[in-house]
Motif scaffolding. Structure first.
Motif, PDB file in Angstrom:
ATOM      1  N   ASN A 120       1.004  -1.475   0.020  1.00 36.80           N
ATOM      2  CA  ASN A 120      -0.107   0.088  -0.063  1.00 36.80           C
ATOM      3  C   ASN A 120       0.831   1.235  -0.144  1.00 36.80           C
ATOM      4  O   ASN A 120       0.449   2.248   0.684  1.00 36.80           O
ATOM      5  CB  ASN A 120      -0.984   0.120   1.225  1.00 36.80           C
ATOM      6  N   GLY A 121       1.996   1.300  -0.701  1.00 33.78           N
ATOM      7  CA  GLY A 121       2.657   2.407  -0.580  1.00 33.78           C
ATOM      8  C   GLY A 121       3.835   2.134  -1.890  1.00 33.78           C
ATOM      9  O   GLY A 121       4.621   1.130  -1.872  1.00 33.78           O
ATOM     10  N   GLY A 122       4.030   3.125  -2.569  1.00 30.53           N
ATOM     11  CA  GLY A 122       5.043   3.110  -3.322  1.00 30.53           C
ATOM     12  C   GLY A 122       6.623   3.126  -2.986  1.00 30.53           C
ATOM     13  O   GLY A 122       6.724   3.406  -1.732  1.00 30.53           O
ATOM     14  N   LYS A 123       7.728   2.619  -3.506  1.00 30.90           N
ATOM     15  CA  LYS A 123       8.967   2.609  -3.262  1.00 30.90           C
ATOM     16  C   LYS A 123       9.696   3.834  -3.711  1.00 30.90           C
ATOM     17  O   LYS A 123      10.816   3.838  -3.493  1.00 30.90           O
ATOM     18  CB  LYS A 123       9.790   1.506  -3.485  1.00 30.90           C
ATOM     19  N   GLY A 124       9.017   4.746  -4.586  1.00 29.80           N
ATOM     20  CA  GLY A 124       9.556   5.791  -5.113  1.00 29.80           C
ATOM     21  C   GLY A 124       9.486   5.325  -6.858  1.00 29.80           C
ATOM     22  O   GLY A 124       9.646   4.431  -6.943  1.00 29.80           O
ATOM     23  N   PRO A 125       9.641   6.538  -7.432  1.00 25.42           N
ATOM     24  CA  PRO A 125       9.294   6.220  -8.830  1.00 25.42           C
ATOM     25  C   PRO A 125      10.469   5.380  -9.366  1.00 25.42           C
ATOM     26  O   PRO A 125      10.214   4.513 -10.282  1.00 25.42           O
ATOM     27  CB  PRO A 125       9.300   7.824  -9.367  1.00 25.42           C
ATOM     28  N   ILE A 126      11.744   5.535  -9.200  1.00 29.34           N
ATOM     29  CA  ILE A 126      12.898   4.939  -9.599  1.00 29.34           C
ATOM     30  C   ILE A 126      12.675   3.421  -9.496  1.00 29.34           C
ATOM     31  O   ILE A 126      12.888   2.576 -10.308  1.00 29.34           O
ATOM     32  CB  ILE A 126      14.149   5.415  -9.375  1.00 29.34           C
ATOM     33  N   LEU A 127      12.528   3.003  -8.153  1.00 25.34           N
ATOM     34  CA  LEU A 127      12.286   1.671  -7.671  1.00 25.34           C
ATOM     35  C   LEU A 127      11.257   0.878  -8.232  1.00 25.34           C
ATOM     36  O   LEU A 127      11.052  -0.181  -8.419  1.00 25.34           O
ATOM     37  CB  LEU A 127      12.524   1.591  -6.022  1.00 25.34           C
ATOM     38  N   ASP A 128      10.019   1.837  -8.129  1.00 26.52           N
ATOM     39  CA  ASP A 128       8.961   1.237  -8.711  1.00 26.52           C
ATOM     40  C   ASP A 128       9.196   1.059 -10.246  1.00 26.52           C
ATOM     41  O   ASP A 128       8.653  -0.261 -10.754  1.00 26.52           O
ATOM     42  CB  ASP A 128       7.810   2.286  -8.827  1.00 26.52           C
ATOM     43  N   ILE A 129       9.684   1.837 -10.982  1.00 26.48           N
ATOM     44  CA  ILE A 129      10.205   1.468 -12.593  1.00 26.48           C
ATOM     45  C   ILE A 129      10.984   0.289 -12.621  1.00 26.48           C
ATOM     46  O   ILE A 129      10.724  -0.798 -13.485  1.00 26.48           O
ATOM     47  CB  ILE A 129      10.647   2.628 -13.338  1.00 26.48           C
ATOM     48  N   VAL A 130      11.879   0.084 -11.765  1.00 30.63           N
ATOM     49  CA  VAL A 130      12.921  -1.028 -11.815  1.00 30.63           C
ATOM     50  C   VAL A 130      12.127  -2.108 -11.307  1.00 30.63           C
ATOM     51  O   VAL A 130      12.264  -3.309 -12.030  1.00 30.63           O
ATOM     52  CB  VAL A 130      14.046  -0.769 -10.935  1.00 30.63           C
ATOM     53  N   LEU A 131      11.149  -2.259 -10.278  1.00 30.54           N
ATOM     54  CA  LEU A 131      10.517  -3.417 -10.068  1.00 30.54           C
ATOM     55  C   LEU A 131       9.490  -3.831 -11.104  1.00 30.54           C
ATOM     56  O   LEU A 131       9.228  -5.022 -11.254  1.00 30.54           O
ATOM     57  CB  LEU A 131       9.783  -3.203  -8.782  1.00 30.54           C
ATOM     58  N   GLY A 132       8.821  -2.620 -11.872  1.00 24.88           N
ATOM     59  CA  GLY A 132       8.095  -3.224 -12.877  1.00 24.88           C
ATOM     60  C   GLY A 132       8.577  -3.766 -14.002  1.00 24.88           C
ATOM     61  O   GLY A 132       8.088  -4.805 -14.578  1.00 24.88           O
ATOM     62  N   ILE A 133       9.637  -3.339 -14.551  1.00 24.75           N
ATOM     63  CA  ILE A 133      10.576  -3.783 -15.556  1.00 24.75           C
ATOM     64  C   ILE A 133      10.963  -5.238 -15.196  1.00 24.75           C
ATOM     65  O   ILE A 133      10.972  -6.200 -16.127  1.00 24.75           O
ATOM     66  CB  ILE A 133      11.616  -3.008 -15.990  1.00 24.75           C
ATOM     67  N   VAL A 134      11.643  -5.486 -13.941  1.00 27.32           N
ATOM     68  CA  VAL A 134      12.179  -6.807 -13.562  1.00 27.32           C
ATOM     69  C   VAL A 134      10.832  -7.587 -13.511  1.00 27.32           C
ATOM     70  O   VAL A 134      11.032  -8.770 -13.896  1.00 27.32           O
ATOM     71  CB  VAL A 134      12.994  -6.565 -12.181  1.00 27.32           C
ATOM     72  N   GLY A 135       9.689  -7.141 -12.992  1.00 23.57           N
ATOM     73  CA  GLY A 135       8.623  -7.852 -13.135  1.00 23.57           C
ATOM     74  C   GLY A 135       8.039  -8.247 -14.182  1.00 23.57           C
ATOM     75  O   GLY A 135       7.629  -9.420 -14.274  1.00 23.57           O
ATOM     76  N   ALA A 136       7.955  -7.432 -15.274  1.00 21.00           N
ATOM     77  CA  ALA A 136       7.824  -7.825 -16.640  1.00 21.00           C
ATOM     78  C   ALA A 136       8.512  -8.924 -17.098  1.00 21.00           C
ATOM     79  O   ALA A 136       7.961  -9.975 -17.785  1.00 21.00           O
ATOM     80  CB  ALA A 136       7.785  -6.478 -17.422  1.00 21.00           C
ATOM     81  N   LEU A 137       9.595  -8.953 -16.933  1.00 20.45           N
ATOM     82  CA  LEU A 137      10.642 -10.167 -17.306  1.00 20.45           C
ATOM     83  C   LEU A 137      10.179 -11.428 -16.713  1.00 20.45           C
ATOM     84  O   LEU A 137      10.072 -12.418 -17.361  1.00 20.45           O
ATOM     85  CB  LEU A 137      12.083  -9.633 -17.104  1.00 20.45           C
ATOM     86  N   VAL A 138      10.287 -11.117 -15.277  1.00 20.56           N
ATOM     87  CA  VAL A 138       9.871 -12.348 -14.532  1.00 20.56           C
ATOM     88  C   VAL A 138       8.503 -13.110 -14.804  1.00 20.56           C
ATOM     89  O   VAL A 138       8.209 -14.223 -15.091  1.00 20.56           O
ATOM     90  CB  VAL A 138       9.968 -12.122 -12.953  1.00 20.56           C
ATOM     91  N   GLY A 139       7.520 -12.073 -14.843  1.00 16.99           N
ATOM     92  CA  GLY A 139       6.295 -12.369 -15.266  1.00 16.99           C
ATOM     93  C   GLY A 139       6.102 -12.926 -16.709  1.00 16.99           C
ATOM     94  O   GLY A 139       5.498 -14.143 -16.923  1.00 16.99           O
ATOM     95  N   GLY A 140       6.796 -12.454 -17.415  1.00 17.55           N
ATOM     96  CA  GLY A 140       6.650 -12.959 -18.719  1.00 17.55           C
ATOM     97  C   GLY A 140       7.483 -14.529 -19.046  1.00 17.55           C
ATOM     98  O   GLY A 140       6.765 -15.300 -19.527  1.00 17.55           O
ATOM     99  N   GLN A 141       8.504 -14.649 -18.100  1.00 15.47           N
ATOM    100  CA  GLN A 141       9.072 -15.905 -18.329  1.00 15.47           C
ATOM    101  C   GLN A 141       8.049 -17.059 -17.417  1.00 15.47           C
ATOM    102  O   GLN A 141       7.979 -18.156 -18.080  1.00 15.47           O
ATOM    103  CB  GLN A 141      10.258 -16.211 -17.426  1.00 15.47           C
ATOM    104  N   ILE A 142       7.197 -16.670 -16.492  1.00 15.51           N
ATOM    105  CA  ILE A 142       6.260 -17.546 -15.837  1.00 15.51           C
ATOM    106  C   ILE A 142       5.418 -17.782 -16.693  1.00 15.51           C
ATOM    107  O   ILE A 142       4.974 -19.117 -16.536  1.00 15.51           O
ATOM    108  CB  ILE A 142       5.988 -16.843 -14.351  1.00 15.51           C
TER     109      ILE A 142
END
Length: 84
Positions: free
Chosen positions: A23-45
């Motif tokens: 229920n809270g962002g980690k800051g815009p940079i970390l949110d972007i990094v987590l989202g991009i890494v998440g896209a890669l991880v989610g895509g592989q899953i």
């Protein structure tokens, strides 16, 4: 998708995942990094589960959010929820 599209998708996915997990962002940079890494991880899953790549923006956003939630849970498990 262009680089700007990946960044925008990563920002949205990272923010949504942060809202779901803690229920809270980690800051815009970390949110972007987590989202991009998440896209890669989610895509592989999803690929390993037999889902075809592609499907448009909403499918990509869903896959990215699922991956970012997984990454964010792992992030909290490894680094803890330290508050200053």
């Amino acid at each position: 998708m262009h680089l700007i599209g990946f960044i925008i998708l990563g920002l949205i996915a990272g923010w949504i995942a942060s809202q779901i997990v803690d229920n809270g962002g980690k800051g815009p940079i970390l949110d972007i990094v987590l989202g991009i890494v998440g896209a890669l991880v989610g895509g592989q899953i999803f690929l390993a589960l037999g889902f075809a790549p592609g499907g448009g923006f909403l499918y990509s956003l869903f896959v990215s959010v699922v991956g970012a939630v997984i990454i964010l849970v792992a992030y909290h498990a490894l680094l803890g929820r330290r508050r200053l």
